[in-house]
Design an enzyme around this catalytic site. Structure first.
Site, PDB file in Angstrom:
ATOM      1  N   ARG A  37       0.855  -1.200   0.000  1.00 52.12           N
ATOM      2  CA  ARG A  37       0.000   0.000   0.000  1.00 52.12           C
ATOM      3  C   ARG A  37       0.883   1.238   0.000  1.00 52.12           C
ATOM      4  O   ARG A  37       1.887   1.296   0.711  1.00 52.12           O
ATOM      5  CB  ARG A  37      -0.888   0.002   1.235  1.00 52.12           C
ATOM      6  CG  ARG A  37      -1.943  -1.081   1.253  1.00 52.12           C
ATOM      7  CD  ARG A  37      -2.610  -1.174   2.609  1.00 52.12           C
ATOM      8  NE  ARG A  37      -3.010   0.115   3.118  1.00 52.12           N
ATOM      9  CZ  ARG A  37      -4.204   0.394   3.648  1.00 52.12           C
ATOM     10  NH1 ARG A  37      -5.111  -0.567   3.721  1.00 52.12           N
ATOM     11  NH2 ARG A  37      -4.484   1.588   4.109  1.00 52.12           N
ATOM     12  N   LEU A  63      -3.866   1.373  -4.997  1.00 55.17           N
ATOM     13  CA  LEU A  63      -4.724   0.662  -5.936  1.00 55.17           C
ATOM     14  C   LEU A  63      -6.119   1.259  -6.028  1.00 55.17           C
ATOM     15  O   LEU A  63      -6.945   0.781  -6.820  1.00 55.17           O
ATOM     16  CB  LEU A  63      -4.807  -0.822  -5.539  1.00 55.17           C
ATOM     17  CG  LEU A  63      -3.488  -1.592  -5.587  1.00 55.17           C
ATOM     18  CD1 LEU A  63      -3.696  -3.042  -5.177  1.00 55.17           C
ATOM     19  CD2 LEU A  63      -2.862  -1.516  -6.974  1.00 55.17           C
ATOM     20  N   GLY A  85      -4.922 -11.785  -3.575  1.00 51.04           N
ATOM     21  CA  GLY A  85      -5.654 -12.540  -2.560  1.00 51.04           C
ATOM     22  C   GLY A  85      -6.911 -11.857  -2.073  1.00 51.04           C
ATOM     23  O   GLY A  85      -7.330 -12.066  -0.930  1.00 51.04           O
ATOM     24  N   ARG A  87     -11.077 -10.892  -2.039  1.00 52.90           N
ATOM     25  CA  ARG A  87     -12.324 -11.626  -2.239  1.00 52.90           C
ATOM     26  C   ARG A  87     -12.750 -11.494  -3.696  1.00 52.90           C
ATOM     27  O   ARG A  87     -12.377 -10.539  -4.392  1.00 52.90           O
ATOM     28  CB  ARG A  87     -13.421 -11.076  -1.329  1.00 52.90           C
ATOM     29  CG  ARG A  87     -13.203 -11.301   0.142  1.00 52.90           C
ATOM     30  CD  ARG A  87     -14.480 -11.030   0.930  1.00 52.90           C
ATOM     31  NE  ARG A  87     -14.206 -10.697   2.318  1.00 52.90           N
ATOM     32  CZ  ARG A  87     -15.139 -10.546   3.238  1.00 52.90           C
ATOM     33  NH1 ARG A  87     -16.425 -10.686   2.912  1.00 52.90           N
ATOM     34  NH2 ARG A  87     -14.823 -10.235   4.485  1.00 52.90           N
ATOM     35  N   ARG A  93     -13.276  -4.694  -9.558  1.00 56.38           N
ATOM     36  CA  ARG A  93     -13.793  -3.368  -9.196  1.00 56.38           C
ATOM     37  C   ARG A  93     -12.673  -2.321  -9.170  1.00 56.38           C
ATOM     38  O   ARG A  93     -12.887  -1.167  -9.534  1.00 56.38           O
ATOM     39  CB  ARG A  93     -14.481  -3.437  -7.830  1.00 56.38           C
ATOM     40  CG  ARG A  93     -15.206  -2.143  -7.452  1.00 56.38           C
ATOM     41  CD  ARG A  93     -16.116  -2.336  -6.252  1.00 56.38           C
ATOM     42  NE  ARG A  93     -15.392  -2.625  -5.023  1.00 56.38           N
ATOM     43  CZ  ARG A  93     -15.398  -3.790  -4.399  1.00 56.38           C
ATOM     44  NH1 ARG A  93     -16.088  -4.812  -4.901  1.00 56.38           N
ATOM     45  NH2 ARG A  93     -14.714  -3.965  -3.282  1.00 56.38           N
ATOM     46  N   HIS A 128     -11.564 -17.822   7.865  1.00 57.78           N
ATOM     47  CA  HIS A 128     -10.153 -18.036   8.144  1.00 57.78           C
ATOM     48  C   HIS A 128      -9.866 -19.526   8.026  1.00 57.78           C
ATOM     49  O   HIS A 128     -10.781 -20.335   7.834  1.00 57.78           O
ATOM     50  CB  HIS A 128      -9.778 -17.509   9.534  1.00 57.78           C
ATOM     51  CG  HIS A 128      -9.561 -16.031   9.571  1.00 57.78           C
ATOM     52  ND1 HIS A 128      -8.555 -15.409   8.874  1.00 57.78           N
ATOM     53  CD2 HIS A 128     -10.244 -15.043  10.224  1.00 57.78           C
ATOM     54  CE1 HIS A 128      -8.598 -14.106   9.097  1.00 57.78           C
ATOM     55  NE2 HIS A 128      -9.623 -13.852   9.902  1.00 57.78           N
ATOM     56  N   ASP A 129      -8.601 -19.881   8.165  1.00 56.97           N
ATOM     57  CA  ASP A 129      -8.155 -21.261   8.039  1.00 56.97           C
ATOM     58  C   ASP A 129      -9.108 -22.236   8.741  1.00 56.97           C
ATOM     59  O   ASP A 129      -9.513 -23.247   8.161  1.00 56.97           O
ATOM     60  CB  ASP A 129      -6.746 -21.373   8.629  1.00 56.97           C
ATOM     61  CG  ASP A 129      -6.212 -22.793   8.661  1.00 56.97           C
ATOM     62  OD1 ASP A 129      -5.270 -23.079   7.913  1.00 56.97           O
ATOM     63  OD2 ASP A 129      -6.710 -23.615   9.460  1.00 56.97           O
ATOM     64  N   ASP A 158      -4.207 -22.506   5.414  1.00 58.92           N
ATOM     65  CA  ASP A 158      -3.423 -21.389   4.892  1.00 58.92           C
ATOM     66  C   ASP A 158      -2.220 -21.853   4.068  1.00 58.92           C
ATOM     67  O   ASP A 158      -1.943 -21.294   3.004  1.00 58.92           O
ATOM     68  CB  ASP A 158      -2.912 -20.509   6.038  1.00 58.92           C
ATOM     69  CG  ASP A 158      -3.970 -19.565   6.566  1.00 58.92           C
ATOM     70  OD1 ASP A 158      -5.042 -19.450   5.939  1.00 58.92           O
ATOM     71  OD2 ASP A 158      -3.739 -18.937   7.617  1.00 58.92           O
TER      72      ASP A 158
END
Length: 378
Positions: A37, A63, A85, A87, A93, A128-129, A158
């Protein structure tokens, strides 16, 4: 340089599974540019202490900035692989979904790392995992009889079913591209990979060799000769002699007479065997038992902690752990006879290579300054 020397990868910052997959690619010689970022970059940014980010270069891009997406697409034109990674739908988008990237680079392998995959009723759900392995059927069998399922850290979802599967998918797509000349989308989902890891257990179950009950089977702690035992000093020994010859060596090391014990595979006698093994192991320390079984084919090993494993003689002999940036961590694997990978570089501070990466794309100093002034890059 590694067998993937010449392969160029862009990795969008994310957590755990995708960085692990990209660490594997980097360890094997690929050049990986990590997109951080833009607001995480700057003079105060520190290098992360994270083995998953070793061996990378870092560029800071916003981004959510149209000019930043333009920079990313220019970068994508020059690479072989993109890993993201988010969703499902998020990359589209933002403006760098598979179609946009394919227009920029038809040979691009676009690898997507998610928990639930790109479609299905749970595709956009949080998780999560623990959730992925639960739905995959990989969590329920793990644990002691009559107790709750035990969490296998986050190794199954993971890493084994996630990042490792991602790396395999990328390598397969690159191999296919060498024939077709075209890239494609790799949909790597942790729920799929976790299910894949249970293939052997499904086979045992179909053959009638697995009961749907925790702690009642050969490989889940149900068998007394495939379990861990406490030692006199509070340590543990791992025991796993499934074969008769190895089992005989276990009994010999423990000083037990097999003729006075129930047969190895007589389930009715397993409680007796477990008690006798536990009593025996409790008489000596972990190191003493390690010495007893040294050189024996009893399939007995000391249970080492994370801090102890790098010092084990076998790990030392194989150089299985290395120091990167002052941190001891697992070495790249597997090994290669001709194209061995070198020692990875430590992780850079976020955005440390922004100017160098952009200069290689042909951006002038003035253009880089303008992008930075607009907030498109860090």
């Amino acid at each position: 340089m590694g067998p993937l020397d010449g392969v160029r990868v862009v990795e969008i910052a994310s957590l755990a599974p995708a960085p692990f997959g990209c660490m594997i690619l980097s360890d094997l010689g690929a050049e990986v540019v990590h997109v951080d970022r833009a607001d995480s970059c700057g003079p105060q940014a520190r290098a992360p202490v994270d083995p998953l980010r070793r061996g990378r270069r870092s560029i800071g891009i916003d981004l959510k900035n149209a000019a930043g997406i333009g920079v990313l697409l220019r970068l994508i034109e020059t690479v072989d692989v993109l890993v993201e990674g988010f969703r499902p739908g998020v990359a589209e988008r933002l403006g760098f979904g598979p179609q946009a990237c394919a227009r920029a680079n038809p040979r691009l392998v676009y690898a997507r790392m998610t928990g639930w995959g790109q479609h299905g009723p749970l595709a956009r759900a949080a998780g999560h995992d623990i959730d992925y392995i639960a739905v995959a059927g990989a969590l329920e069998p793990i644990g002691r009889a009559g107790q709750r399922p035990v969490l296998p850290l986050n190794l199954v979802g993971d890493f084994g079913g996630g990042g490792m599967l991602l790396a395999v998918g990328v390598l397969a797509a690159l191999l296919e591209r060498s024939r077709s000349g075209l890239g494609q989308v790799v949909d790597a989902a942790m729920v799929d990979g976790s299910a894949l890891l249970t293939s052997f257990i499904h086979g045992l179950r179909a053959a009638g060799a697995w009961q749907d009950e925790r702690g009642a089977n050969l490989l889940d702690g149900g068998a007394p000769f495939y379990d861990t035992y406490a030692t006199a000093d509070g340590g543990f020994m791992a025991v796993g002699p499934l074969e008769p010859g190895f089992y005989a060596e276990l009994l010999a090391g423990l000083g037990l007479d097999g003729a006075r014990l129930p047969p190895q595979h007589d389930r009715s006698g397993w409680p007796v065997l477990r008690q006798r093994f536990a009593e025996a192991f409790a008489q000596r320390s972990r190191d003493e038992w390690t010495a007893v079984f040294a050189g024996a084919d009893a399939c007995v090993a000391p249970v080492l902690g994370l801090g102890e494993a790098p010092s084990h003689p076998h790990a030392v002999a194989r150089e299985a752990f290395i120091e990167v940036g002052g941190l001891v961590q697992p070495a790249p694997a597997p090994r290669f006879s001709r194209s061995a990978a070198g020692t990875p570089l430590p992780p850079p501070p976020p955005g440390a290579d922004t100017d160098a990466v952009l200069a290689r794309l042909g951006c002038s100093a003035a253009e880089i300054g303008a992008l930075r002034a607009s907030g498109a890059i860090g």
